[in-house]
Design an enzyme around this catalytic site. Structure first.
Site, PDB file in Angstrom:
ATOM      1  CG  MET A  26       2.398 -62.718 -21.277  1.00 46.71           C
ATOM      2  SD  MET A  26       0.945 -63.546 -21.269  1.00 46.71           S
ATOM      3  CE  MET A  26      -0.479 -62.616 -21.540  1.00 46.71           C
ATOM      4  CG  HIS A  70       5.032 -53.887 -21.311  1.00 40.90           C
ATOM      5  ND1 HIS A  70       4.013 -53.737 -22.455  1.00 40.90           N
ATOM      6  CD2 HIS A  70       4.555 -54.820 -20.624  1.00 40.90           C
ATOM      7  CE1 HIS A  70       2.940 -54.768 -22.236  1.00 40.90           C
ATOM      8  NE2 HIS A  70       3.377 -55.438 -21.194  1.00 40.90           N
ATOM      9  CD  GLU A 104       1.865 -49.975  -7.456  1.00 42.51           C
ATOM     10  OE1 GLU A 104       1.353 -48.995  -7.774  1.00 42.51           O
ATOM     11  OE2 GLU A 104       2.729 -50.063  -6.563  1.00 42.51           O
ATOM     12  CB  ALA A 161       1.887 -46.434 -17.722  1.00 43.28           C
ATOM     13  CG  LEU A 173      -0.637 -47.120 -21.055  1.00 44.91           C
ATOM     14  CD1 LEU A 173       0.749 -46.534 -21.454  1.00 44.91           C
ATOM     15  CD2 LEU A 173      -1.707 -46.347 -22.410  1.00 44.91           C
ATOM     16  CB  SER A 174      -4.295 -52.960 -21.057  1.00 36.82           C
ATOM     17  OG  SER A 174      -4.486 -54.279 -21.423  1.00 36.82           O
ATOM     18  CB  SER A 175      -1.285 -56.124 -24.594  1.00 35.79           C
ATOM     19  OG  SER A 175       0.134 -55.960 -23.948  1.00 35.79           O
TER      20      SER A 175
END
Ligand code: PAF
Length: 279
Positions: free
Chosen positions: A30, A37, A148, A176, A184-186
């Protein structure tokens, strides 16, 4: 890197990529790309000849009170990152292409979508399964890669691909993490600096619980302790911390491998998810 927004052009471009028996990997996203990513893109490059990345902020997987309009969007930055990684094609349809007027079909993976994030976000996984099935039909990849971190999403997509006979392989890429362990996440971009500092309590509590359960601790006690530690660490609430069968996602009261510790918690307005293997 080609940026394509039209389905007919996409089909022509993918057909050209596949000439001579070359394989194509799809990395659906997204946008708001981060190193997590990019690790999916690097895995895609290892397993296929060409990589297609999609960027589509999918409205049907956001609930009415969720962050669809606030979700971070910066296509120029994302495209530059992907070009640097050697991605050949960016598929970036707009909403009218993905969901033309009158669009009325959706996919529900009933058994795996009801609990955990599905309970907290009704309809979310129907939106995910629907858009992912459309992406598969649009791109026709040989393999698709998902992180994952969204363990339940990955299980649902695998089941959907099996149930609907999609002819592709689904690969999961390891989570990650930042140096302190936060996945890690947006959505980490929403955290204030105080919240970001506190957020480390989440992976810490889950890692401790996973270790305790693998070492023979009582499952209910370990889950209760993890929830208490997450709140004590500065989170406002815990949606769930659960031990699940890694494949069927059935809740487990007693540990048996392969299992996964799944969790979601809220800090301020931000909802974070994470998971750890228990083995
Ligand atoms: O994981 C995501 O970013 C999204 O849920 C996905 C798989 C791209 C579908 O919109």
């Amino acid at each position: 890197m080609q940026i394509i927004r039209d389905i007919a052009m996409l089909r022509r471009a993918v057909t050209a990529l596949k000439q001579g028996g070359k394989s194509v990997a799809l990395v659906p996203t997204m946008g708001a790309l981060h190193d997590g990513h990019l690790s999916l893109v690097r895995m895609a490059k290892r397993v296929a000849d060409h990589v297609v990345v999609s960027i589509f902020v999918n409205p049907t997987q956001f609930g009415p009170n969720e962050d669809f309009s606030a979700y971070p969007r910066d296509e120029a930055r994302d495209a530059a990152l992907l070009a640097q990684e050697g991605v050949g094609l960016l598929w970036a349809p707009d909403v009218a292409i993905m969901y033309p007027a009158g669009h009325s079909t959706h996919i529900e993976v009933a058994e795996l979508g009801a609990d955990y994030c599905g309970a907290a976000r009704p309809g979310h996984f129907d939106g995910v399964a629907t858009v992912v099935s459309k992406l598969f039909n649009q791109v026709h990849p040989d393999v698709a890669i998902f992180g994952e971190k969204d363990w339940q999403q990955l299980a649902i997509i695998r089941r959907m691909a099996r149930d609907l006979d999609f002819a592709l392989d689904i690969l999961g890429a390891p989570i990650a993490r930042d140096v302190d362990g936060l996945a890690l996440s947006s959505r980490n971009a929403y955290l204030s600096s105080d919240q970001r500092a506190a957020a480390v309590a989440f992976p810490k509590a889950l890692q401790a619980a996973a270790k305790a359960i693998a070492g023979g601790a009582d499952v209910d006690d370990a889950l209760a302790r993890a929830k208490a530690d997450i709140v004590a660490g500065g989170f406002d609430s815990v949606d769930y911390v659960a031990l699940a069968d890694a494949g069927s996602l059935e809740r487990l009261d007693v540990f048996r491998a392969p299992a996964r510790l799944l969790a979601a918690a809220r800090i301020g307005k931000t909802r974070l998810i994470d998971n750890y293997p228990v083995d």
